[in-house]
Design a protein around this motif. Structure first.
Motif, PDB file in Angstrom:
ATOM      1  N   HIS A 113       0.825  -1.205   0.000  1.00 46.75           N
ATOM      2  CA  HIS A 113       0.000   0.000   0.000  1.00 46.75           C
ATOM      3  C   HIS A 113       0.864   1.263   0.000  1.00 46.75           C
ATOM      4  N   ILE A 114       1.921   1.278   0.807  1.00 50.69           N
ATOM      5  CA  ILE A 114       2.816   2.438   0.865  1.00 50.69           C
ATOM      6  C   ILE A 114       3.516   2.635  -0.470  1.00 50.69           C
ATOM      7  N   GLU A 115       4.018   1.559  -1.069  1.00 52.22           N
ATOM      8  CA  GLU A 115       4.678   1.675  -2.372  1.00 52.22           C
ATOM      9  C   GLU A 115       3.708   2.166  -3.434  1.00 52.22           C
ATOM     10  N   SER A 116       2.484   1.691  -3.407  1.00 55.98           N
ATOM     11  CA  SER A 116       1.477   2.126  -4.365  1.00 55.98           C
ATOM     12  C   SER A 116       1.198   3.623  -4.210  1.00 55.98           C
ATOM     13  N   ASN A 117       1.072   4.086  -2.981  1.00 59.45           N
ATOM     14  CA  ASN A 117       0.836   5.518  -2.753  1.00 59.45           C
ATOM     15  C   ASN A 117       2.014   6.370  -3.208  1.00 59.45           C
ATOM     16  N   GLU A 118       3.243   5.882  -2.991  1.00 56.23           N
ATOM     17  CA  GLU A 118       4.421   6.625  -3.445  1.00 56.23           C
ATOM     18  C   GLU A 118       4.453   6.719  -4.966  1.00 56.23           C
ATOM     19  N   LYS A 119       4.135   5.631  -5.651  1.00 54.90           N
ATOM     20  CA  LYS A 119       4.111   5.654  -7.116  1.00 54.90           C
ATOM     21  C   LYS A 119       3.040   6.613  -7.623  1.00 54.90           C
ATOM     22  N   LYS A 120       1.861   6.586  -6.997  1.00 54.75           N
ATOM     23  CA  LYS A 120       0.794   7.503  -7.404  1.00 54.75           C
ATOM     24  C   LYS A 120       1.216   8.950  -7.198  1.00 54.75           C
ATOM     25  N   GLY A 121       1.890   9.235  -6.090  1.00 54.79           N
ATOM     26  CA  GLY A 121       2.358  10.597  -5.814  1.00 54.79           C
ATOM     27  C   GLY A 121       3.379  11.054  -6.838  1.00 54.79           C
ATOM     28  N   LYS A 122       4.309  10.173  -7.221  1.00 57.24           N
ATOM     29  CA  LYS A 122       5.310  10.534  -8.220  1.00 57.24           C
ATOM     30  C   LYS A 122       4.664  10.785  -9.574  1.00 57.24           C
ATOM     31  N   ARG A 123       3.719   9.910  -9.954  1.00 53.88           N
ATOM     32  CA  ARG A 123       3.028  10.102 -11.233  1.00 53.88           C
ATOM     33  C   ARG A 123       2.240  11.406 -11.241  1.00 53.88           C
ATOM     34  N   LYS A 124       1.602  11.721 -10.130  1.00 57.21           N
ATOM     35  CA  LYS A 124       0.806  12.942 -10.063  1.00 57.21           C
ATOM     36  C   LYS A 124       1.707  14.170 -10.147  1.00 57.21           C
ATOM     37  N   SER A 125       2.855  14.149  -9.470  1.00 59.65           N
ATOM     38  CA  SER A 125       3.751  15.306  -9.525  1.00 59.65           C
ATOM     39  C   SER A 125       4.326  15.480 -10.932  1.00 59.65           C
ATOM     40  N   LYS A 126       4.678  14.391 -11.600  1.00 59.03           N
ATOM     41  CA  LYS A 126       5.165  14.484 -12.978  1.00 59.03           C
ATOM     42  C   LYS A 126       4.072  15.018 -13.891  1.00 59.03           C
ATOM     43  N   ARG A 127       2.848  14.533 -13.668  1.00 58.33           N
ATOM     44  CA  ARG A 127       1.715  14.983 -14.484  1.00 58.33           C
ATOM     45  C   ARG A 127       1.473  16.475 -14.274  1.00 58.33           C
ATOM     46  N   ASP A 128       1.527  16.945 -13.033  1.00 60.82           N
ATOM     47  CA  ASP A 128       1.322  18.368 -12.756  1.00 60.82           C
ATOM     48  C   ASP A 128       2.400  19.220 -13.401  1.00 60.82           C
ATOM     49  N   VAL A 129       3.649  18.745 -13.375  1.00 62.98           N
ATOM     50  CA  VAL A 129       4.748  19.485 -14.005  1.00 62.98           C
ATOM     51  C   VAL A 129       4.529  19.557 -15.513  1.00 62.98           C
ATOM     52  N   ASN A 130       4.153  18.424 -16.121  1.00 62.25           N
ATOM     53  CA  ASN A 130       3.927  18.411 -17.566  1.00 62.25           C
ATOM     54  C   ASN A 130       2.749  19.297 -17.963  1.00 62.25           C
ATOM     55  N   ILE A 131       1.697  19.312 -17.173  1.00 62.66           N
ATOM     56  CA  ILE A 131       0.548  20.179 -17.466  1.00 62.66           C
ATOM     57  C   ILE A 131       0.965  21.636 -17.355  1.00 62.66           C
ATOM     58  N   ALA A 132       1.746  21.965 -16.327  1.00 54.04           N
ATOM     59  CA  ALA A 132       2.208  23.348 -16.163  1.00 54.04           C
ATOM     60  C   ALA A 132       3.105  23.767 -17.323  1.00 54.04           C
ATOM     61  N   LYS A 133       3.971  22.861 -17.780  1.00 57.90           N
ATOM     62  CA  LYS A 133       4.848  23.174 -18.911  1.00 57.90           C
ATOM     63  C   LYS A 133       4.041  23.404 -20.180  1.00 57.90           C
ATOM     64  N   SER A 134       3.019  22.575 -20.388  1.00 56.88           N
ATOM     65  CA  SER A 134       2.220  22.723 -21.603  1.00 56.88           C
ATOM     66  C   SER A 134       1.393  24.004 -21.591  1.00 56.88           C
ATOM     67  N   ARG A 135       1.087  24.542 -20.433  1.00 58.29           N
ATOM     68  CA  ARG A 135       0.335  25.783 -20.338  1.00 58.29           C
ATOM     69  C   ARG A 135       1.248  26.993 -20.292  1.00 58.29           C
ATOM     70  N   GLY A 136       2.523  26.756 -20.330  1.00 62.24           N
ATOM     71  CA  GLY A 136       3.481  27.854 -20.371  1.00 62.24           C
ATOM     72  C   GLY A 136       3.941  28.325 -19.002  1.00 62.24           C
ATOM     73  N   ARG A 137       3.547  27.659 -17.961  1.00 61.92           N
ATOM     74  CA  ARG A 137       4.008  28.020 -16.617  1.00 61.92           C
ATOM     75  C   ARG A 137       5.091  27.044 -16.181  1.00 61.92           C
ATOM     76  N   SER A 138       5.958  27.499 -15.391  1.00 69.34           N
ATOM     77  CA  SER A 138       6.970  26.575 -14.872  1.00 69.34           C
ATOM     78  C   SER A 138       6.613  26.234 -13.436  1.00 69.34           C
ATOM     79  N   LYS A 139       6.552  24.958 -13.170  1.00 61.72           N
ATOM     80  CA  LYS A 139       6.237  24.477 -11.821  1.00 61.72           C
ATOM     81  C   LYS A 139       7.244  23.399 -11.467  1.00 61.72           C
ATOM     82  N   LYS A 140       7.851  23.523 -10.317  1.00 61.24           N
ATOM     83  CA  LYS A 140       8.861  22.560  -9.905  1.00 61.24           C
ATOM     84  C   LYS A 140       8.180  21.328  -9.331  1.00 61.24           C
ATOM     85  N   ALA A 141       8.808  20.179  -9.583  1.00 59.21           N
ATOM     86  CA  ALA A 141       8.294  18.919  -9.039  1.00 59.21           C
ATOM     87  C   ALA A 141       8.650  18.836  -7.558  1.00 59.21           C
ATOM     88  N   ASP A 142       7.810  18.211  -6.763  1.00 56.99           N
ATOM     89  CA  ASP A 142       8.055  18.065  -5.325  1.00 56.99           C
ATOM     90  C   ASP A 142       9.038  16.990  -5.039  1.00 56.99           C
TER      91      ASP A 142
END
Length: 111
Positions: free
Chosen positions: A82-111
C-alpha cells in the motif's frame, strides 16, 4: 465453608464468580486477593513447566504464537504494498502536474 475463618482468600459461597456491583471494601479486597493468588498459581505452574520440560514448553509456545506471527507478516507485507502504491501515485501525479504546467506555459517545480 466457614466464612468467619481467618482465610481471607475465599469468597462467600453464594457468589464466587463475580464481584457484586455494590461490593464493600472487604469483599472487593477478598476478590482481589483471590485473583492475585490465582494468577500467582498459574505463573508458578508455567515456570515449573518451563523448568521441567523446556523443549516442550518452547515448542508449545512457538505453536501458539506462530499464527500471530504469520498474521503480522501478512499485514506488514500488505502495508508495504500500500505504501509503495501511494508513493508511485504521488510521483506520477507530480510528474503529471509538471507536464501540465509546462504545456500551459508556466513553470512548476516537481516536489
Amino acid at each position: 465453608m466457614d466464612n468467619n475463618a481467618d482465610n481471607g482468600a475465599t469468597l462467600p459461597e453464594d457468589d464466587t464468580t463475580t464481584v457484586p456491583e455494590e461490593a464493600d471494601s472487604s469483599t472487593l479486597s477478598q476478590y482481589q486477593r483471590l485473583m492475585k493468588e490465582t494468577v500467582q498459581y498459574y505463573i508458578k505452574y508455567l515456570v515449573e513447566w518451563a523448568a521441567t520440560d523446556p523443549y516442550g514448553f518452547v515448542t508449545n509456545l512457538i505453536i501458539c504464537l506462530f499464527p500471530f506471527l504469520l498474521i503480522c507478516a501478512l499485514l506488514s507485507w500488505k502495508m508495504l504494498q500500500h505504501i509503495e502504491s501511494n508513493e508511485k501515485k504521488g510521483k506520477r501525479k507530480s510528474k503529471r502536474d509538471v507536464n501540465i504546467a509546462k504545456s500551459r506555459g508556466r513553470s512548476k517545480k516537481a516536489d
